[in-house]
Write a protein that holds these residues in place. Structure first.
Motif, PDB file in Angstrom:
ATOM      1  N   PHE A   1      -0.934   3.567   4.382  1.00 39.07           N
ATOM      2  CA  PHE A   1      -1.674   3.840   3.156  1.00 39.07           C
ATOM      3  C   PHE A   1      -1.965   5.324   2.953  1.00 39.07           C
ATOM      4  CE2 PHE A   1      -2.298  -0.686   2.955  1.00 39.07           C
ATOM      5  CZ  PHE A   1      -2.362  -0.919   1.601  1.00 39.07           C
TER       6      PHE A   1
ATOM      7  N   ILE B   1       0.698   7.482   1.225  1.00 35.13           N
ATOM      8  CA  ILE B   1       0.826   7.486  -0.234  1.00 35.13           C
ATOM      9  C   ILE B   1       0.199   8.743  -0.813  1.00 35.13           C
ATOM     10  CG2 ILE B   1       0.208   6.245  -2.354  1.00 35.13           C
ATOM     11  CD1 ILE B   1       0.077   3.686  -0.680  1.00 35.13           C
TER      12      ILE B   1
ATOM     13  N   THR C   1       6.224   5.549  -3.112  1.00 35.49           N
ATOM     14  CA  THR C   1       5.452   4.524  -3.815  1.00 35.49           C
ATOM     15  C   THR C   1       6.355   3.431  -4.374  1.00 35.49           C
ATOM     16  OG1 THR C   1       3.769   6.147  -4.421  1.00 35.49           O
ATOM     17  CG2 THR C   1       3.835   4.128  -5.704  1.00 35.49           C
TER      18      THR C   1
ATOM     19  N   TYR D   1       8.049   1.341  -1.547  1.00 32.36           N
ATOM     20  CA  TYR D   1       7.011   0.575  -0.870  1.00 32.36           C
ATOM     21  C   TYR D   1       6.574  -0.625  -1.712  1.00 32.36           C
ATOM     22  CZ  TYR D   1       2.243  -0.286   0.857  1.00 32.36           C
ATOM     23  OH  TYR D   1       1.100  -0.855   1.308  1.00 32.36           O
ATOM     24  N   GLY D   2       6.267  -0.380  -2.976  1.00 34.88           N
ATOM     25  CA  GLY D   2       5.809  -1.452  -3.846  1.00 34.88           C
ATOM     26  C   GLY D   2       6.868  -2.509  -4.090  1.00 34.88           C
TER      27      GLY D   2
ATOM     28  N   TYR E   1      -8.497  -1.598  -7.578  1.00 36.38           N
ATOM     29  CA  TYR E   1      -7.644  -0.531  -7.058  1.00 36.38           C
ATOM     30  C   TYR E   1      -7.149   0.388  -8.171  1.00 36.38           C
ATOM     31  CZ  TYR E   1      -7.812  -2.642  -2.482  1.00 36.38           C
ATOM     32  OH  TYR E   1      -8.270  -3.118  -1.273  1.00 36.38           O
TER      33      TYR E   1
ATOM     34  N   THR F   1       1.442  -6.032  -2.877  1.00 39.85           N
ATOM     35  CA  THR F   1       2.176  -5.569  -4.051  1.00 39.85           C
ATOM     36  C   THR F   1       1.227  -5.382  -5.229  1.00 39.85           C
ATOM     37  OG1 THR F   1       4.213  -6.663  -3.341  1.00 39.85           O
ATOM     38  CG2 THR F   1       4.026  -6.133  -5.671  1.00 39.85           C
TER      39      THR F   1
ATOM     40  N   GLN G   1      -0.678  -2.145  -4.673  1.00 38.87           N
ATOM     41  CA  GLN G   1       0.123  -0.949  -4.932  1.00 38.87           C
ATOM     42  C   GLN G   1       0.394  -0.763  -6.418  1.00 38.87           C
ATOM     43  OE1 GLN G   1       0.904   1.431  -2.898  1.00 38.87           O
ATOM     44  NE2 GLN G   1       1.865   2.506  -4.578  1.00 38.87           N
TER      45      GLN G   1
ATOM     46  N   GLU H   1      -2.786   0.502  -8.235  1.00 38.69           N
ATOM     47  CA  GLU H   1      -3.062   1.933  -8.081  1.00 38.69           C
ATOM     48  C   GLU H   1      -2.124   2.762  -8.959  1.00 38.69           C
ATOM     49  OE1 GLU H   1      -2.912   2.751  -3.908  1.00 38.69           O
ATOM     50  OE2 GLU H   1      -5.006   2.175  -3.603  1.00 38.69           O
TER      51      GLU H   1
END
Length: 488
Positions: free
Chosen positions: A43, A46, A75, A78-79, A303, A429, A432, A435
Motif C-alpha cells: 500500500f 502506491i 496503480t 495492481y487494481g 477510501y 479492488t 483501489q 482511491e
C-alpha cells in the motif's frame, strides 16, 4: 446396528462440530505481523513515489507525461489484477502464492531502482503492481482461514484495516524522509530499494510460522473470467487516472465505454459458469451477502474521501503554503498516530458502546473536515495554516481509524473459506478503484476551482464535498452485517 464404539465416535464428532473453533496460536499471531508488513509494503508503494517524482523527472530528464505513468502504472496493474490474484491463492494455496508474490515484489522493486530510462521504470512499475496484486489478496484470505474464532478474526482484520488506512499517509512520510536523507547517495532509488530487506523479513517470518489449515480442493482457474475482468478493470481505471491528470478526450471515453461492456460481459459469464457447476473467478453468491454487497459502495465513499483529501492537502501545503515535501508529509504524522490509536481502541469502544461506534467514525471524519474548512475560512495566510490545521486532522484521523478498522471485516463477514481469496481480491479492488476515483474526481474539481478562485477557494469547496461523502459513509455503516463465518 452400530457398535458402542462407533456410536461414541459419532457423538464425539458431533460435539467437535458444535465446539468453538480452536484459538489461534502464538506463532499464528506472530505470522500476522509478517503478513501485515507485506500489506504495508504494497500500500505505501502506491504513494511513496509521489514525493520522489520531481527527483526522478530531473535525473531522467523525463516529460511530465512520462512521470505521471510511474505511479499510474503501478496503480493500474495492481487494481486490475487483484481478483485474479485472490483466486490464484484459492487454486494453488495462499501461503505459496503469497511467497511467490512477495519474491516477485522484491525483484521488481530492484528493477525499478536500477531503471535508467522512464520507459524501463514505468515497465518495472507495472510488473511491481502485478506482483502486489498476487501478494496482497492472500493476506486477507489467510486471516479468514487461520483466525476462525469471530473475535480473533475481527481483531486481525481490524489491525489490517488500520494498516492500509494509514498506508496512504505513511507512504508520503517515508518517501519524504528517504529523499531528505539521501541514503548512500541513492536519491530517489532508495524509495524502491527499501522494499528489499522488508521482503526478506516477510518471507523469512511467514515461511516459518504461517500454516494454511484445512484441505485445499484444486479447481480450474476461470480463464474466461480473467480475460474479461482484467482488461475491463484496466480500461475502467486507466481513463480515470489519465483523464484526471491530463483531461478527458474522445479516445478515453471510448476506452471507458468498452471497459463497461467488458465488465457487463464478465457478469454474464460468471453467472453462466455458476449455472454450469464451475468455479467462477468472482462468485455471484458473494453479492447475496449483505456485508460483501455493502463493501464496495462503503469503500467508494471512505477510501475515495481519504485518498482525495490526503492528495489535495499535500498538494495544497506545497503549492499554496510553501512547505517542502518533507515538511508537508510531516504535517500528516499526528493524523497517522491518531489513526493507529483509534484502530487499537475500536474493539473496546464497540464492546462498551455498541455498533454505533463504527458509524460515529464517519461522523468524526466529517467533523474533522469541517474543522479544516474553518481554518481555511478564517486564516488568511496559507503559510500560517499548518499548525491550526492539526486539530481537525487529529479528529479526522481518529474517525478514519475506526472506519478503516471495521470496513473490511464487515465486508468479509459471512464469506466461506473457499471464497476467501476471491472475496479479498474483490474488496481490495473496490478499495483501489475508490482511491483512484476519489483522487481523479475530486482532484478535477479542485483543479477547475483553483483556476477561477485560487488554491484556498478550491480546497474549501472540496473539503465541503468530502464532508458530505463522509456522512454518506456513516449512513452505509449503520446497516447491520452477519457475524463472520467460522468455516464450519
Amino acid at each position: 446396528m452400530k457398535s458402542e464404539q462407533e456410536t461414541a465416535g459419532s457423538e464425539v464428532d458431533r460435539a467437535e462440530e458444535k465446539s468453538e473453533p480452536a484459538a489461534a496460536s502464538r506463532s499464528e499471531w506472530a505470522a500476522l505481523w509478517g503478513l501485515l508488513l507485506g500489506a504495508f509494503m504494497g500500500f505505501i508503494d502506491i504513494f511513496i513515489v509521489n514525493v520522489a517524482s520531481p527527483s526522478i523527472q530531473d535525473e531522467m530528464n523525463a516529460s511530465f507525461a512520462d512521470i505521471q505513468l510511474v505511479p499510474a502504472g503501478y496503480t493500474l496493474a495492481y487494481g486490475a489484477g487483484l481478483v485474479t490474484g485472490g483466486r490464484l491463492g484459492d487454486r494453488f494455496g495462499r501461503r505459496r502464492v503469497f511467497a511467490v508474490g512477495t519474491l516477485a515484489f522484491g525483484l521488481t522493486s530492484a528493477a525499478c531502482a536500477a531503471a535508467q530510462s522512464p520507459g524501463v521504470l514505468v515497465g518495472a512499475r507495472v510488473l511491481q503492481g502485478l506482483a502486489a496484486a498476487v501478494m496482497l489478496p492472500q493476506i486477507l484470505a489467510l486471516v479468514q482461514v487461520v483466525f476462525r474464532r469471530p473475535g480473533e478474526r475481527a481483531r486481525a482484520i481490524g489491525i489490517y484495516g488500520a494498516v492500509i488506512g494509514s498506508g496512504v499517509v505513511a507512504g508520503q512520510i517515508l518517501g519524504g524522509l528517504l529523499i531528505r536523507w539521501d541514503v548512500a547517495g541513492l536519491g530517489w532509488r532508495a524509495v524502491f530499494l527499501v522494499n528489499l530487506p522488508l521482503c526478506g523479513v516477510v518471507l523469512a517470518g511467514t515461511g516459518a510460522v504461517v500454516r494454511e489449515p484445512g484441505k485445499r480442493t484444486p479447481t480450474r482457474l476461470d480463464l474466461g473470467g480473467v480475460l474479461l475482468l482484467a482488461p475491463g478493470l484496466f480500461g475502467l481505471l486507466r481513463p480515470v487516472v489519465v483523464g484526471g491528470d491530463r483531461g478527458w478526450t474522445a479516445p478515453l471515453a471510448v476506452e471507458l465505454s468498452a471497459a463497461v461492456l467488458l465488465l457487463i460481459l464478465f457478469i454474464v459469464w460468471e453467472l453462466r459458469v455458476t449455472r454450469s457447476g464451475g468455479v467462477p473467478l468472482l462468485p455471484p453468491r458473494l453479492f447475496r451477502q449483505r456485508g460483501f454487497s455493502l463493501g464496495p459502495p462503503t469503500a467508494l465513499f471512505f477510501y475515495g474521501v481519504n485518498g482525495a483529501f490526503v492528495f489535495l492537502l499535500a498538494f495544497y501545503l506545497q503549492r499554496a503554503a510553501g512547505l517542502s515535501p518533507l515538511a508537508a508529509s510531516l504535517e500528516f504524522v499526528p493524523m497517522a498516530v491518531l489513526t493507529s490509536i483509534a484502530s487499537m481502541l475500536c474493539g473496546r469502544l464497540e464492546a462498551r458502546f455498541g455498533r454505533q461506534v463504527v458509524p460515529m467514525g464517519g461522523i468524526l471524519m466529517a467533523a474533522g473536515l469541517l474543522a479544516v474548512w474553518a481554518v481555511l475560512e478564517t486564516v488568511a495566510d496559507p503559510g500560517g495554516q499548518a499548525l491550526p490545521l492539526v486539530p481537525g486532522l487529529l479528529v479526522y484521523g481518529f474517525g478514519g481509524g475506526i472506519v478503516a478498522t471495521s470496513l473490511i471485516g464487515r465486508a468479509l463477514a459471512g464469506v466461506a473459506p473457499e471464497d476467501a481469496g476471491a472475496a479479498s481480491g474483490g474488496i481490495l479492488t473496490a478499495v483501489q478503484a475508490s482511491e483512484a476515483l476519489g483522487v481523479a474526481g475530486i482532484g478535477a474539481l479542485f483543479g477547475a476551482l483553483t483556476e477561477t478562485g485560487g488554491y484556498v477557494h478550491g480546497l474549501r469547496v472540496c473539503v465541503i464535498v468530502l464532508t458530505g461523502l463522509s456522512l454518506a459513509t456513516s449512513g452505509l455503516l449503520h446497516f447491520p452485517v452477519p457475524r463472520p463465518s467460522t468455516g464450519r
